[in-house]
Design an enzyme around this catalytic site. Structure first.
Site, PDB file in Angstrom:
ATOM      1  N   ASP A  40       0.815  -1.222   0.000  1.00  0.00           N
ATOM      2  CA  ASP A  40       0.000   0.000   0.000  1.00  0.00           C
ATOM      3  C   ASP A  40       0.847   1.269   0.000  1.00  0.00           C
ATOM      4  O   ASP A  40       2.021   1.262   0.385  1.00  0.00           O
ATOM      5  CB  ASP A  40      -0.891   0.035   1.241  1.00  0.00           C
ATOM      6  CG  ASP A  40      -2.116  -0.845   1.125  1.00  0.00           C
ATOM      7  OD1 ASP A  40      -2.180  -1.653   0.182  1.00  0.00           O
ATOM      8  OD2 ASP A  40      -3.005  -0.728   1.986  1.00  0.00           O
ATOM      9  N   HIS A  58       3.737  -2.199   3.288  1.00  0.00           N
ATOM     10  CA  HIS A  58       3.697  -0.849   2.716  1.00  0.00           C
ATOM     11  C   HIS A  58       5.023  -0.505   2.046  1.00  0.00           C
ATOM     12  O   HIS A  58       6.067  -0.522   2.703  1.00  0.00           O
ATOM     13  CB  HIS A  58       3.406   0.194   3.801  1.00  0.00           C
ATOM     14  CG  HIS A  58       2.020   0.100   4.366  1.00  0.00           C
ATOM     15  ND1 HIS A  58       1.665  -0.854   5.284  1.00  0.00           N
ATOM     16  CD2 HIS A  58       0.914   0.857   4.113  1.00  0.00           C
ATOM     17  CE1 HIS A  58       0.383  -0.690   5.597  1.00  0.00           C
ATOM     18  NE2 HIS A  58      -0.093   0.325   4.904  1.00  0.00           N
TER      19      HIS A  58
END
Length: 267
Positions: A81, A227
């Site tokens: 992400d 992430h």
């Protein structure tokens, strides 16, 4: 773009019925308005709490793990992400290459526009770029239907123009949402995806703790969240994801788990 018909969940149907009943009660017995108002406020409180649960299915369909058919084939999905990030993402791509692993990158539209070549490189290497909103706003979960539509449609257009591949999945910023999101997803032909295990690698700087959280969830059908954007740094200044990812990839290989994109898990 394939639109799908929005189908309200049981909770949505019950909420609509409650609001109608409250209105009828107030009209028939005006003196009962405090009770009617209390019921409506309790309903809204429930929706707020549900929206704070990223893995909840009460507001609509939500991929918290891969479909059963994909799990039966020993498939898992690694998702990233908040990127792309010009420092972290290229290193993540190189690590994935070394393990012949494919992954899903939930990219923020405005970052993709800033680093379009990096987004194209993600796709060129066999990975998928999906929708993580245009601006990753902190107040995303407080938006209404029109706000959601602007954020998601703009990101769809941005990512499609850059990569030539229209996103099929959406992940809400921080996973938070409200009842207005699901109708927008249906209109745009997007599937909501959350995760089965996450490392909290934007906050936890202890590499071993992040590894442990992810490895505990390493099983067929899992959707793991890391992430490449907004990555926490170790005390030595190294992005946590770069210390964690090789271990996760090696563990998946040792367990004979095949890393695929969410798109590939559809087939």
């Amino acid at each position: 773009m394939r639109r799908s018909r929005w189908q309200p969940t049981l909770l949505i149907h019950a909420s609509i019925a409650l609001h109608l009943l409250a209105l009828i009660v107030v009209i028939a017995e005006p003196g009962q308005w405090p009770w009617a108002l209390g019921a409506v406020l309790a309903n809204h409180t429930l929706f707020t709490l549900v929206g704070l649960c990223p893995r909840s299915h009460w507001l609509g369909p939500n991929w918290t793990q891969l479909p059963a058919a994909a799990a039966a084939k020993n498939r898992i999905a690694l998702t990233f992400d908040d990127g792309p990030d010009p420092i972290v993402t290229p290193q993540v791509l190189d690590m994935l290459d070394r393990y012949a692993a494919q992954a899903t990158f939930f990219c923020v539209g405005e970052k993709a526009a800033r680093y379009p070549d990096l987004c194209r490189e993600i796709v060129r290497r066999g990975h998928a770029v999906e929708n993580h909103s245009q601006h990753h706003r902190r107040h995303f979960a407080l938006m209404g239907r029109s706000g959601f539509m602007r954020e998601l449609q703009t990101a769809q257009d941005t990512l499609t123009t850059i990569t030539g591949q229209r996103p099929l999945f959406f992940r809400a910023p921080a996973g938070l949402r409200n009842p207005f999101l699901d109708p927008v997803l249906a209109r745009l032909g997007l599937r909501l995806a959350s995760w089965s295990a996450r490392g909290f690698d934007t906050r936890i700087v202890d590499v071993e703790r992040v590894k442990m959280r992810l490895l505990r969830g390493l099983r067929a059908g899992a959707i793991l969240l890391l992430h490449d954007g907004n990555a926490a740094r170790t005390f030595d200044g190294i992005p946590v994801i770069l210390e964690v990812l090789p271990t996760v990839l090696a563990a998946a290989r040792a367990a004979d788990l095949r890393l695929v994109t969410l798109r590939q898990a559809l087939s």
